[in-house]
Design an enzyme around this catalytic site. Structure first.
Site, mmCIF file in Angstrom:
data_model
loop_
_atom_site.group_PDB
_atom_site.id
_atom_site.type_symbol
_atom_site.label_atom_id
_atom_site.label_comp_id
_atom_site.label_asym_id
_atom_site.label_seq_id
_atom_site.Cartn_x
_atom_site.Cartn_y
_atom_site.Cartn_z
ATOM 1 N N LYS A 1 1.995 5.913 3.434
ATOM 2 C CA LYS A 1 0.725 5.855 2.707
ATOM 3 C C LYS A 1 0.186 7.255 2.405
ATOM 4 O O LYS A 1 -0.629 7.427 1.517
ATOM 5 C CB LYS A 1 -0.315 5.064 3.505
HETATM 6 C C1 LIG Z 1 1.687 -0.382 3.792
HETATM 7 C C2 LIG Z 1 2.995 -0.351 4.501
HETATM 8 C C3 LIG Z 1 4.127 -1.073 4.033
HETATM 9 C C4 LIG Z 1 4.071 -1.979 2.819
HETATM 10 O O1 LIG Z 1 3.999 -1.259 1.623
HETATM 11 P P1 LIG Z 1 3.582 -2.003 0.255
HETATM 12 O O2 LIG Z 1 3.522 -0.933 -0.762
HETATM 13 O O3 LIG Z 1 2.246 -2.622 0.541
HETATM 14 O O4 LIG Z 1 4.615 -3.027 -0.024
HETATM 15 C C5 LIG Z 1 5.334 -0.935 4.707
HETATM 16 N N1 LIG Z 1 5.425 -0.184 5.814
HETATM 17 C C6 LIG Z 1 4.369 0.509 6.315
HETATM 18 C C7 LIG Z 1 4.546 1.305 7.552
HETATM 19 C C8 LIG Z 1 3.118 0.464 5.671
HETATM 20 O O5 LIG Z 1 2.073 1.148 6.181
#
Ligand SMILES: *Cc1c(COP(=O)(O)O)cnc(C)c1O
Length: 417
Positions: free
Chosen positions: A88
């Site tokens: 993120k």
């Molecule tokens: C948010 C997140 C995901 C999922 O990602 P999306 O873009 O919502 O599909 C996967 N792994 C981790 C560690 C995350 O924080």
């Protein structure tokens, strides 16, 4: 600045054109920041002075997305080298730089309200920390997030205010929604959100697909396995492919919250309430980026299902995968990365030897130390906590506790200035 279009839809570029062949050929010689800047120029070069844009990209990404091999033509793309140890950071930090750039043109401070169940709050807080002209108000459900996640949000101070809400994540989200709808708040304060549907968080996620492919010897088409919840990460991959990245196949790997893998099998999209799992950042029952995926495929189910392979896995399979990988290679996966590796293994096992020989890359979206509770028992060993996580564990925490009451939250916001 507006996450949603006025009609409630999500923004996407009208046209996505392939990058020049010269750029694609030069990829292996470019750093993450250099290639990110070249791609960012395509999207933003007419909005932001090119020298400023270059500086923004370097400020946003003081880290790389390295590719490690695990043998057998399987590679892991490590997306946890940012400050909060989850992927993120890529989207949130780029968005923070852009918002910081445009907000200086207006004299009023911008208040970013974020309801979080864990990873998003820390990435947004870290991205916007000390960005002038911006204040971030985080709302998290008190006692319902991990200790590490809480400390990542409450130890920054400065322009980051965290509120521990005595309620659930849904309560936090409702408070934020009510604040956006409140005419007095809107007239007295400049407020916006930094949630994951913002296109400014999506576009920079395409950079690391190019970075990954550039690190594979011989410019071969690759298979990408993406651990998915809201499907922003996978959508960014689809955009990268439209920009000329050579991809043999995508894999949509999920936990038991499998509405997209089900759609890819049946052609029917049936959102439902989410179920809690060990890969909790993917516990999503109605993925918001699905409509973007549909649009990119112009609602052509046959085409989408021939290019994206769906696979879903239980917690038991996930934890077992963490264990097997550790026993065989000593590489420590987090539960989200494990779901992606399982997806890749299943895809390869179900193909003829020809299709199975493409190099496979799975995305490791978080550092395993963020999920000590499930990872340590699986590997039967203790994990070292990276230094950038340890330093926040030692700083004093500051947060304000609130009941889940809009009246209290409202007067708090109105008293901010
Ligand atoms: C948010 C997140 C995901 C999922 O990602 P999306 O873009 O919502 O599909 C996967 N792994 C981790 C560690 C995350 O924080």
């Amino acid at each position: 600045m507006d996450g949603l279009a006025p009609d409630g839809g999500l923004y996407l570029p009208d046209t996505i054109s392939p990058l020049p062949e010269k750029f694609l050929k030069a990829l292996p010689g470019l750093s993450f920041q250099e290639l990110g800047f070249e791609i960012a120029k395509v999207w933003l070069g007419d909005e932001i002075k090119v020298s400023d844009l270059e500086r923004l990209v370097w400020e946003a990404f003081p880290f790389d997305a390295p590719l490690e091999t695990t043998g057998n033509d399987i590679y892991v793309l490590e997306l946890f080298h940012g400050p909060t140890l989850a992927f993120k950071d890529f989207g949130a930090r780029f968005m923070a730089q852009l918002v910081g750039y445009f907000v200086t043109e207006s004299e009023r401070e911008l208040n970013i309200l974020v309801a979080t169940s864990g990873d998003t709050g820390s990435a947004v807080a870290s991205g916007f920390h000390q960005v002038p002209g911006i204040r971030v108000v985080l709302l998290f459900p008190s006692g319902k997030i991990s200790e590490i996640q809480r400390k990542q949000m409450t130890t920054l101070g400065g322009n980051i205010i965290s509120l521990a809400i005595e309620g659930t994540f849904d309560d936090c989200q409702n408070l934020v929604k009510q604040a956006f709808a409140d005419p007095t708040i809107r007239s007295k304060l400049r407020v916006t959100s930094a949630n994951s549907i913002n296109i400014a968080r999506l576009l920079p996620q395409s950079f690391y697909y190019f970075r990954a492919a550039a690190q594979i010897p011989g410019r071969k088409a690759t298979v990408f396995s993406v651990p998915s919840g809201n499907f922003g990460n996978l959508t960014a991959g689809l955009i990268a492919r439209r920009m000329g990245l050579s991809v043999e196949h995508f894999i949509a790997a999920t936990n038991v919250n499998d509405v997209v893998p089900q759609y890819l099998k049946t052609g029917v999209f049936k959102p439902r309430s989410s179920v809690q799992t060990v890969s909790n950042a993917m516990d999503v029952g109605n993925p918001s980026n699905f409509e973007r995926m549909l649009d990119l495929y112009k609602n052509d189910f046959r085409k989408m299902s021939s290019e994206i392979y769906g696979a879903a896995f239980t917690d038991r399979e996930t934890v077992n995968c963490v264990k097997c990988m550790y026993d065989e290679t000593k590489y420590v996966l987090d539960p989200h990365g494990a779901v992606a590796l399982l997806g890749l293994q299943k895809f390869k096992a179900g193909r003829s030897s020809d299709a199975a020989k493409f190099p496979g890359i799975f995305l490791e979206t978080a550092h395993p130390a963020k999920f000590l509770e499930s990872v340590q028992p699986a590997i039967g060993n203790r994990l070292d906590i990276p230094e950038r996580l340890q330093s926040c564990l030692q700083r004093p925490e500051r947060s304000i506790t609130f009941r889940a009451s809009f009246e209290e939250f409202r007067s708090f916001l109105l008293d901010l200035d």
